[in-house]
Write a protein that holds these residues in place. Structure first.
Motif, PDB file in Angstrom:
ATOM      1  N   PHE A   1       2.571   9.297  -7.454  1.00 10.35           N
ATOM      2  CA  PHE A   1       3.183  10.442  -7.767  1.00 10.35           C
ATOM      3  C   PHE A   1       4.010  10.404  -9.051  1.00 10.35           C
ATOM      4  CE2 PHE A   1       2.325  10.534  -3.054  1.00 10.35           C
ATOM      5  CZ  PHE A   1       1.277  11.520  -2.921  1.00 10.35           C
ATOM      6  N   PHE A   2       4.077   9.390  -9.527  1.00  9.56           N
ATOM      7  CA  PHE A   2       5.068   9.088 -10.803  1.00  9.56           C
ATOM      8  C   PHE A   2       4.176   8.594 -11.959  1.00  9.56           C
ATOM      9  CE2 PHE A   2       7.720   8.517  -6.941  1.00  9.56           C
ATOM     10  CZ  PHE A   2       9.042   9.070  -7.426  1.00  9.56           C
ATOM     11  N   GLU A   3       4.873   9.143 -13.008  1.00 11.59           N
ATOM     12  CA  GLU A   3       4.456   8.607 -14.214  1.00 11.59           C
ATOM     13  C   GLU A   3       5.201   7.461 -14.377  1.00 11.59           C
ATOM     14  OE1 GLU A   3       2.764  10.159 -17.257  1.00 11.59           O
ATOM     15  OE2 GLU A   3       2.706   7.988 -17.618  1.00 11.59           O
TER      16      GLU A   3
ATOM     17  N   ILE B   1       0.974  -1.086  -0.037  1.00 12.12           N
ATOM     18  CA  ILE B   1      -0.031  -0.012   0.053  1.00 12.12           C
ATOM     19  C   ILE B   1       0.756   1.235   0.052  1.00 12.12           C
ATOM     20  CG2 ILE B   1      -1.781   1.270   1.337  1.00 12.12           C
ATOM     21  CD1 ILE B   1      -3.297  -1.115   1.940  1.00 12.12           C
ATOM     22  N   SER B   2       1.855   1.323   0.794  1.00 13.19           N
ATOM     23  CA  SER B   2       2.860   2.506   0.726  1.00 13.19           C
ATOM     24  C   SER B   2       3.484   2.772  -0.657  1.00 13.19           C
ATOM     25  CB  SER B   2       3.817   2.697   2.127  1.00 13.19           C
ATOM     26  OG  SER B   2       3.893   1.270   2.438  1.00 13.19           O
ATOM     27  N   TRP B   3       3.832   1.687  -1.022  1.00 16.81           N
ATOM     28  CA  TRP B   3       4.666   1.632  -2.234  1.00 16.81           C
ATOM     29  C   TRP B   3       3.497   1.866  -3.541  1.00 16.81           C
ATOM     30  CZ3 TRP B   3       4.688  -0.329  -7.356  1.00 16.81           C
ATOM     31  CH2 TRP B   3       5.640   0.009  -8.019  1.00 16.81           C
ATOM     32  N   ALA B   4       2.313   1.639  -3.237  1.00 17.51           N
ATOM     33  CA  ALA B   4       1.215   2.365  -4.400  1.00 17.51           C
ATOM     34  C   ALA B   4       0.938   3.758  -4.263  1.00 17.51           C
ATOM     35  CB  ALA B   4      -0.028   1.507  -3.941  1.00 17.51           C
ATOM     36  N   VAL B   5       0.891   4.284  -2.684  1.00 14.93           N
ATOM     37  CA  VAL B   5       0.854   5.548  -2.593  1.00 14.93           C
ATOM     38  C   VAL B   5       2.029   6.423  -3.480  1.00 14.93           C
ATOM     39  CG1 VAL B   5       0.136   7.380  -1.010  1.00 14.93           C
ATOM     40  CG2 VAL B   5      -0.797   5.143  -0.811  1.00 14.93           C
TER      41      VAL B   5
ATOM     42  N   PHE C   1       8.914  11.592 -11.779  1.00 14.47           N
ATOM     43  CA  PHE C   1       7.979  12.233 -10.617  1.00 14.47           C
ATOM     44  C   PHE C   1       7.405  13.399 -11.258  1.00 14.47           C
ATOM     45  CE2 PHE C   1       7.480  15.387  -7.367  1.00 14.47           C
ATOM     46  CZ  PHE C   1       6.864  14.587  -6.436  1.00 14.47           C
ATOM     47  N   ILE C   2       5.951  13.368 -11.147  1.00 16.51           N
ATOM     48  CA  ILE C   2       5.079  14.297 -11.657  1.00 16.51           C
ATOM     49  C   ILE C   2       4.124  15.046 -10.425  1.00 16.51           C
ATOM     50  CG2 ILE C   2       4.942  13.628 -13.976  1.00 16.51           C
ATOM     51  CD1 ILE C   2       2.410  12.151 -13.332  1.00 16.51           C
ATOM     52  N   GLY C   3       4.586  14.565  -9.240  1.00 17.77           N
ATOM     53  CA  GLY C   3       3.881  15.371  -8.277  1.00 17.77           C
ATOM     54  C   GLY C   3       2.471  14.683  -8.093  1.00 17.77           C
TER      55      GLY C   3
ATOM     56  N   ALA D   1      -2.891   4.276 -12.533  1.00 20.81           N
ATOM     57  CA  ALA D   1      -3.868   3.461 -11.828  1.00 20.81           C
ATOM     58  C   ALA D   1      -3.934   3.590 -10.631  1.00 20.81           C
ATOM     59  CB  ALA D   1      -3.571   1.673 -12.418  1.00 20.81           C
ATOM     60  N   LEU D   2      -2.648   3.590  -9.830  1.00 23.85           N
ATOM     61  CA  LEU D   2      -2.424   3.446  -8.575  1.00 23.85           C
ATOM     62  C   LEU D   2      -2.913   4.805  -7.752  1.00 23.85           C
ATOM     63  CD1 LEU D   2       0.914   1.841  -8.136  1.00 23.85           C
ATOM     64  CD2 LEU D   2      -1.231   1.103  -7.412  1.00 23.85           C
TER      65      LEU D   2
END
Lengths: 293, 314
Positions: free
Chosen positions: B56-58, B48-52, B68-70, B284-285
């Motif tokens: 924030f990335f493409e 879950i933390s990896w998903a979150v 990183f796209i915020g 998706a995430l």
């Protein structure tokens, strides 16, 4: 003596006209409802079982909605066993399901016992994980798992799927065993300690046997969850030979034209373990459900 | 008598030297909980933390390139992707439809199953069965029952004159979602029924007897005795099942794959497609995280408002 007889006679004559007849009508209505419920649940199962024993020609030509087929054939089951990957899928599903049951039982007993019998930090964390686990979408778990498992080589392995499905079973199972150990009086264990038994021995000989209904409920829940799981297996088992039953059978419908013979017979055979569970464990199941509310 | 005295002496012994005290309890307890925490850490916390983090990335599902796209993924979903909102709406339709239908079926079923009738034990077992049947079995069964040419219901509709031609339940844009809801509810009504049944069995008979003495009729018995007991469980079941149905992916994918023409493409189906058809894992995430936040917020609001757990004081 006489008076009571009079009373009864009076009651029966007056009632026959009114409330007794209404009570009987109500009884019939209840039975009608009960039969309706029975049909609601059994008709789909009966219909697919019946169809799986009919030849394809009969299925495609027979529109008469016969409840009992004219002729019976086991051709579909033979094709399923000797010309498809079905036995392989069944093996995969069984291995994974037993693995999940084992992992879930060990973890939930450890957690349940520790949380009720010992004063440890982390109680709140586990309680919170349990509540939140009702809300997180399984896809939120399995999409990252796909990449993580990939990088550590757990994709297309039984172990990888066992751990993934355990994420679905563990929170609820911990909660169930937690509740269950609370209903077992600690006094019995205490008296065993007083008589010199070690904590471990008191746990094995007293707490564990008394927790048996809870253990059975957890095992059934874990087995049913694993046997049912499509989402995780679909993503984590990409290799055709590693597919479990739900994913494998869905591919029977994908090969340009659905082979209904294969689909019907496979469906019937996947339903066999749940049938056996319900048949042999009715009382335990109902007791287990009572625990959860 | 003998065992009592030995217990007493054991008690004294324990007290004097090696009684399991609080400090060793904490150490042993923590050691026992360690494997539990390790497993929860690896199968729930890390994914879950990896998903979150990844939201924030493409990031592509296949290649590992990461930019990183915020909040870019979130902004795209919320403000530029009409399909996100449309699929959220379909999820709401599916989840509400399923939960309400299950409630409407489960309450009367549980009441009947709670009566002392001949053969009721067998019917109870039968009503429990669909919950244990895997989704693939339920899916294939309904695919067969509702098949346009070979299915019973399409044939029945034609024979009775309700329909002039074959009825393609899962191929029709208007019928697909209701058909899905029915198939889904057939399986999950069992669960609610069992929870309600367990609750009904805990109502003392004397409540009913007292109400009958006071001249209550069947409806009043239901309204004034049964319903107050069920209220808490109904509220809780509505929340938990609603969330569960909102997250449902398997039966929709098995029966319709979101079709025909997006008619049943709920948010989980859409997320799966972004991830495994468009290969935009980051997006998706982000969508999964939004779904999670949405459920968390509505769950907390619901609990604050109805306080279901206070009512289930079993």
């Amino acid at each position: 003596m006489r008076r009571s007889k009079d009373w009864r006679a009076m009651l029966s004559t007056s009632s026959n006209t009114n409330w007794q007849r209404r009570a009987r009508l109500k009884r019939y209505a209840l039975y009608a409802f009960m039969i309706f419920i029975a049909i609601f649940y059994s008709f789909p199962i009966y219909w697919i079982a019946k169809s799986s024993f009919q030849s394809l020609e009969a299925l495609f030509s027979d529109r008469s909605l016969l409840f009992v087929p004219n002729e019976i054939t086991i051709n579909h089951f033979e094709t399923l066993f000797f010309e498809s990957q079905f036995p392989n899928f069944y093996f995969n599903s069984l291995v994974v399901a037993f693995g999940v049951v084992l992992v879930t039982l060990v973890v939930s007993v450890l957690a349940g016992y520790t949380l009720t019998r010992m004063d440890v930090p982390g109680k709140r964390t586990i309680a919170n994980v349990t509540i939140i686990s009702y809300m997180y979408p399984p896809l939120l778990l399995v999409i990252p798992m796909f990449l993580l498992w990939f990088s550590v080589g757990l994709i297309n392995t039984h172990i990888g799927l066992i751990f993934a499905q355990s994420a679905l079973t563990i929170p609820f199972s911990i909660w169930l065993m937690w509740q269950f150990f609370q209903t077992i009086p600690i006094r019995l264990e205490e008296s065993a300690w007083m008589q010199g038994a070690s904590r471990f021995r008191a746990f094995i000989t007293i707490a564990l046997p008394m927790a048996k209904p809870g253990l059975i409920a957890v095992a059934i829940f874990a087995f049913a969850t694993s046997w049912n799981d499509f989402t995780m297996a679909n993503i984590l088992m990409q290799e055709p030979s590693m597919r479990t039953l739900p994913v494998g059978v869905l591919f029977f419908t994908e090969q340009f034209n659905t082979d209904w013979g294969l689909v019907l017979s496979a469906t019937v055979l996947i339903a066999v373990p749940p049938f056996l569970l319900v048949y042999f464990l009715q009382t335990y199941l109902l007791r287990g459900f009572r625990m959860t509310t | 008598m003998k065992s009592l005295s030995s217990a007493l002496s054991g008690f004294v012994n324990r007290f004097s030297n090696d009684q399991p005290d609080r400090r060793s309890d904490v150490i042993i307890g923590s050691l026992l909980l360690l494997p539990v925490f390790i497993l929860l850490f690896f199968v729930i916390f890390i994914p879950i933390s990896w998903a979150v983090y990844t939201s924030f990335f493409e990031q592509s599902t296949i290649t590992r390139t990461k930019t990183f796209i915020g909040l870019g993924n979130y902004a795209e979903l919320l403000f530029r992707d009409a399909e996100f909102w449309a699929s959220l709406g379909r999820s709401l339709y599916f989840a509400l439809g399923s939960t309400v239908l299950q409630l409407l079926l489960a309450i009367p079923t549980a009441i009947i199953l709670n009566k002392k009738l001949k053969g009721i034990v067998a019917v109870r077992a039968l009503a429990l069965l669909p919950y244990l049947l895997p989704t693939i079995v339920v899916g294939m069964t309904f695919l067969w029952l509702l098949h346009p040419e070979l299915g019973v219901f399409s044939n029945l509709a034609q024979m009775s004159g309700l329909s002039s031609g074959p009825v393609n339940f899962f191929g029709n844009q208007q019928l697909a979602m209701p058909a899905l809801i029915v198939a889904n509810s057939w399986k999950y009504t069992s669960f609610m029924t069992m929870i309600f049944l367990a609750r009904l069995q805990s109502i003392p008979d004397r409540h009913y007897e007292a109400a009958k003495m006071c001249g209550a009729n069947t409806y009043e018995l239901f309204r004034d005795v049964t319903l107050p007991y069920l209220r808490g469980v109904i509220l809780l079941a509505f929340l938990l099942r609603g969330i569960w149905m909102f997250n449902k992916f398997d039966i929709i994918w098995i029966l319709t794959r979101g079709g025909p023409a997006r008619a049943t493409r709920t948010l989980p189906v859409y997320i799966y497609e972004i991830s495994f058809s468009d290969y935009h894992m980051g997006k998706a995430l982000a969508a999964s995280t939004l779904l999670f936040i949405f459920l968390l917020v509505s769950g907390i609001a619901y609990i604050r408002f109805f306080k279901p757990s206070e009512e289930v004081a079993a």
